[in-house]
Design an enzyme around this catalytic site. Structure first.
Site, mmCIF file in Angstrom:
data_model
loop_
_atom_site.group_PDB
_atom_site.id
_atom_site.type_symbol
_atom_site.label_atom_id
_atom_site.label_comp_id
_atom_site.label_asym_id
_atom_site.label_seq_id
_atom_site.Cartn_x
_atom_site.Cartn_y
_atom_site.Cartn_z
ATOM 1 N N CYS A 147 -34.571 25.598 -20.363
ATOM 2 C CA CYS A 147 -35.647 26.559 -20.591
ATOM 3 C C CYS A 147 -36.659 26.092 -21.636
ATOM 4 O O CYS A 147 -37.744 26.668 -21.745
ATOM 5 C CB CYS A 147 -35.074 27.914 -20.981
ATOM 6 S SG CYS A 147 -33.892 28.574 -19.782
ATOM 7 N N ASN A 204 -36.462 35.426 -15.640
ATOM 8 C CA ASN A 204 -36.376 34.171 -16.381
ATOM 9 C C ASN A 204 -36.524 33.014 -15.392
ATOM 10 O O ASN A 204 -35.656 32.799 -14.547
ATOM 11 C CB ASN A 204 -35.021 34.106 -17.097
ATOM 12 C CG ASN A 204 -34.836 32.840 -17.924
ATOM 13 O OD1 ASN A 204 -35.571 31.867 -17.776
ATOM 14 N ND2 ASN A 204 -33.833 32.843 -18.783
ATOM 15 N N HIS A 207 -40.568 31.739 -24.399
ATOM 16 C CA HIS A 207 -39.775 31.686 -23.172
ATOM 17 C C HIS A 207 -39.381 33.092 -22.766
ATOM 18 O O HIS A 207 -38.921 33.893 -23.590
ATOM 19 C CB HIS A 207 -38.530 30.817 -23.409
ATOM 20 C CG HIS A 207 -37.537 30.912 -22.299
ATOM 21 N ND1 HIS A 207 -37.870 30.726 -20.985
ATOM 22 C CD2 HIS A 207 -36.202 31.185 -22.317
ATOM 23 C CE1 HIS A 207 -36.808 30.879 -20.235
ATOM 24 N NE2 HIS A 207 -35.770 31.158 -21.012
#
Length: 329
Positions: free
Chosen positions: A122, A285, A255
């Protein structure tokens, strides 16, 4: 003769999302068929997620990445052949090799540019952007295409309610060009491999067979605790490196993992949530794609204006994290 320093600037952004949208209600119905109970209220109250985009069988990471790249190039007014560096961040490559960056290069019709993948989960886009910035500042690139793209739906255990509700598929990209004026003002990357077990896919292909566990596994509480702590320090350190303070920040683009993380982070930094770009309610996500997706969405919606200062942050498996401070446009 005086040599002027070379900087890098973000001059274009683009993104792409698969057309299939799966709402929390849709997902709850699908999981109920597996005997797993969840609901829109359960997912949204714990994560802030309302829906996600899921790729179909024909949409690999390179397919999503190519579409995002084309839109970024169009936004920047740059031809594919003018690009001399392609860096693609992903944890879900099309193949073991060649790199997904090379597949995107071929799809774009570019020949000769350096092309490679970065794997920092990520944090991948922040890692890739920092790498491209270093190439440009070193005089080894003049025009870089930086992409984050993922099809995380293919590494999810759909029997694990704690993870399968969290992720979606997508891609985002930026065009980074050499400039006489500062664009990227500071960048910091970090990792702590001793924490690798809190977020991982602990499997591999061996002798033609999958060994170990091929699905994403996560210790949610450990990730939450680490994320808030390291992102706050990283943001402050990067701003200090640039000679700036929190008061100089127009937008925070972290993020997109969990709304609670974003809320805690903003509070710790002394920022209003009105200064935080939030897209996880619509995208969930998307790992390495989440930051460039959020950046492009915010630019195209008119939230972020050229000349404003942004702080981009990634945190993810590895355990990795990093921050980029930049003026947009």
């Amino acid at each position: 003769m005086t040599t002027h320093p070379v900087y890098s600037r973000i001059v274009g952004t683009g993104s792409f999302l698969p057309s299939t949208v799966v709402t929390n209600d849709d997902l709850a119905r699908q999981l109920a068929e597996r005997g797993i109970e969840t609901s829109d209220e359960w997912i949204a109250s714990r994560t802030g997620i309302r829906q996600r985009h899921i790729a179909d069988d024909s949409q690999t990471t390179s397919v999503l990445a190519t579409q995002a790249a084309r839109r970024a190039l169009e936004d920047a007014g740059v031809q594919a052949q003018d690009v001399d560096l392609i860096i693609l961040a992903t944890s879900t490559p099309d193949y073991i090799f060649p790199s997904t960056a090379c597949l995107v290069q071929a799809s774009l019709g570019n020949r000769g540019a350096a092309a490679f993948d970065v794997q920092a989960v990520c944090s991948g886009f922040v890692y890739a952007l920092t790498t491209a910035d270093s190439f440009i500042k070193a005089g080894r690139s003049r025009c870089a295409l930086v992409i984050g793209a993922e099809v995380f739906s293919r590494i999810l255990d759909w029997n694990d309610r704690g993870t399968c509700v969290l992720f979606g598929d997508g891609a985002g990209a930026v065009v980074l060009q050499a400039s006489d004026e500062p664009g990227i003002e500071a960048a910091q990357l970090h990792a702590d491999g001793s924490l690798s077990s809190i977020l991982c896919v602990p499997g591999q292909v061996h002798s033609g067979h999958v060994t170990g566990d091929p699905f994403l596994r996560m210790d949610g509480q450990a990730v939450f605790k680490q994320a808030v702590s390291v992102l706050e320090k990283s943001a402050r350190d990067a701003l200090e490196q640039a000679g700036l303070s929190i008061a100089d920040v127009d937008w925070l683009i972290p993020h997109q993992a969990n709304l609670r993380i974003l809320t805690f982070l903003a509070k710790k930094l002394g920022l209003s949530m009105d200064q935080v770009i939030v897209t996880l309610d619509q995208h969930a996500n998307t790992s390495a794609a989440s930051v460039p997706l959020a950046l492009d969405h915010a630019r195209r919606s008119g939230q972020i204006q050229n000349g404003q200062r942004i702080v981009l942050q990634g945190v993810g498996g590895g355990f990795t994290w990093g921050t980029v401070v930049a003026r947009i446009g």
